[in-house]
Design an enzyme around this catalytic site. Structure first.
Site, mmCIF file in Angstrom:
data_model
loop_
_atom_site.group_PDB
_atom_site.id
_atom_site.type_symbol
_atom_site.label_atom_id
_atom_site.label_comp_id
_atom_site.label_asym_id
_atom_site.label_seq_id
_atom_site.Cartn_x
_atom_site.Cartn_y
_atom_site.Cartn_z
ATOM 1 N N ASP A 284 43.111 42.509 42.605
ATOM 2 C CA ASP A 284 43.827 41.429 41.915
ATOM 3 C C ASP A 284 44.732 41.956 40.812
ATOM 4 O OD1 ASP A 284 44.318 38.595 41.434
ATOM 5 O OD2 ASP A 284 43.168 38.847 39.587
ATOM 6 N N GLU A 289 52.793 45.730 37.370
ATOM 7 C CA GLU A 289 52.883 44.389 37.929
ATOM 8 C C GLU A 289 54.252 43.792 37.641
ATOM 9 O OE1 GLU A 289 49.619 42.101 36.439
ATOM 10 O OE2 GLU A 289 48.097 43.358 37.409
ATOM 11 N N HIS A 314 47.098 38.868 40.415
ATOM 12 C CA HIS A 314 46.486 38.749 39.082
ATOM 13 C C HIS A 314 46.136 37.289 38.773
ATOM 14 C CE1 HIS A 314 46.313 40.904 34.929
ATOM 15 N NE2 HIS A 314 45.344 40.036 35.050
ATOM 16 N N GLY A 316 42.832 36.106 38.821
ATOM 17 C CA GLY A 316 41.394 35.978 38.605
ATOM 18 C C GLY A 316 41.022 34.834 37.683
ATOM 19 N N GLY A 317 41.779 34.665 36.604
ATOM 20 C CA GLY A 317 41.496 33.596 35.655
ATOM 21 C C GLY A 317 42.422 32.411 35.793
#
Length: 436
Positions: A284, A289, A314, A316-317
């Site tokens: 992730d 990036e 990215h 995850g949250g």
């Protein structure tokens, strides 16, 4: 409570403000908040409820556009893409605090911010559940090769197979980093019937039946799935490379990285997948990036052709629940810093707090004195306070920065300006506010 501020504010990054300033009341309606990158509406609403002026921008800003926007605001809120370098912070004349509405703070020059008396707050734990649930989904997806089957179906290919597809029940999950996310993942995985081991550099009490091991190598050797949940530090950079994957991880095991992009060496991961030593992986986060959404993910071509590899941008949250909680947590910390001077939760700053001044204490003011951490400062500041009664006082330091919070009574409006000017004239002064 109002705040005494200079009518003309100093520019640049000088630690010392020696020229007396004229004070005027500073109302909450004059506080300017700039929120970038679609910071959650919970934060917008919280700031507006305080009466602050709030400007929102949906994207990250760079260069002259960022400098133009940050120049006069008191608080800036960002997520992961806006970079607040020393050069940018030097242009922020009025900035009091920075809110990172995410877990990390790598996008901010923390030392430069501290040197200017700017406190930085983030939300390190609000998305823990979201990340833990994502990992559970990845475990099942990898074990069943769902990503490959999904891609094949979108291509019109019917490939009903059971070879090398497994249940996660009775498998061993190794968690590297047993903090908030790792511990929640441990509980969820155990409920799914997995056996959980973990490795952490700190002594942490296990939840449920999870068992600690003494080394990373031991964990890698016994795990069917390895999930990484560590911060980015000098010790964790390149933690997982060719030696760890090819020599220590079990053949046919799976690697999941939802921590930081620098923890796993991408070339080693690609080799582990292409050789078949790894049965699959989920990534992730990446060393590099893209700064914006769109067709910009071009730096890792070796990963694009790998089988049973889940790649996500990215996220995850990135759930509504997590972003809502992050918005509440960071806006609350920033509001307390603006209104009361509390720095609890600051990542680059001494963390101090005092109970609020009672509304009945009409002649009591709160002095917020950010200064260089050098000998003799407390003696000097207490000599300035000597003509008044110090109701309560708290000081702490972190590295080169120190912070004093003091409530002083018997301060009339006539005393206020001379008190302020005496404080900002101290050689160690970085930034001083007086709340009254």
């Amino acid at each position: 409570m109002s705040e005494a501020i200079p009518e003309t504010r100093p520019r640049g990054s000088s630690f010392t403000q020696t020229k007396p300033k004229v004070l005027k009341p500073f109302k909450t309606s004059e506080v300017k908040i700039l929120l970038l990158e679609n910071v959650n509406a919970t934060a917008v609403d919280a700031f507006k409820k305080q009466g602050y002026q709030v400007e929102t921008v949906s994207k990250a800003l760079v260069g002259d556009e960022l400098i133009s926007k940050i120049r006069d605001v008191h608080i800036i809120g960002i997520r992961s893409k806006t970079k607040l370098t020393k050069a940018v912070l030097d242009e922020a004349k009025n900035l009091l605090g920075i809110g990172c509405f995410c877990i990390g703070t790598n996008q901010v020059d923390l030392k430069a911010a501290a040197d200017k008396g700017i406190a930085v707050f983030n939300s390190p734990f609000s998305n823990s559940r979201s990340v833990a649930e994502l990992v559970i989904g990845e475990l099942i997806t990898l074990a069943r090769q769902l990503g490959d089957r999904n891609t094949e179906m979108h291509q019109g290919i019917w490939n009903k197979v059971s070879k090398n597809c497994y249940e996660i029940r009775h498998k061993v999950l190794g968690i590297v980093g047993y903090g908030h996310i790792g511990a929640q993942l441990s509980v969820l995985a155990e409920a799914m019937g997995m056996t959980v081991y973990f490795y952490d550099i700190q002594q942490i009490m296990p939840l449920g039946q999870a068992k600690p091991v003494e080394s990373l190598e031991e964990l890698l050797a016994i795990s069917d799935f390895v999930s990484l949940h560590v911060p980015e530090t000098e010790d964790t950079k390149n933690m997982i490379g060719e030696r760890e994957i090819m020599n220590h991880m079990k053949k046919g095991s799976y690697l999941l990285n939802n921590a930081r992009g620098t923890v796993v060496q991408i070339a080693a991961l690609a080799k582990g997948l292409q050789s078949g030593h790894l049965a699959g992986a989920a990534i992730d986060v990446y060393p590099k990036e893209p700064a914006a959404n769109g067709p910009n993910f071009n730096d890792y071509p070796d990963l694009l052709s790998a089988n049973n590899l889940i790649m996500t941008p990215h996220i995850g949250g990135s759930t509504e629940e997590a972003q809502s909680m992050i918005g509440i947590e960071v806006s609350t910390a920033l509001t307390k810093f603006i209104n009361e001077g509390s720095s609890l939760g600051a990542v680059n700053f001494p963390e101090i707090d005092l109970r609020a001044i009672s509304q009945d204490d009409k002649d009591t003011v709160r002095v917020l004195y950010i200064h260089r951490n050098i000998p003799g400062v407390l003696r000097a500041i207490n000599e300035i306070f000597a003509e008044h009664n110090v109701e309560k006082q708290y000081s702490d330091s972190k590295g080169e920065i120190a912070y004093v919070m003091a409530d002083i009574s018997n301060v009339t409006q006539e005393h206020l300006e001379s008190l302020y000017n005496a404080i900002v004239a101290t050689p160690a002064n970085i930034k001083t506010r007086v709340l009254y």
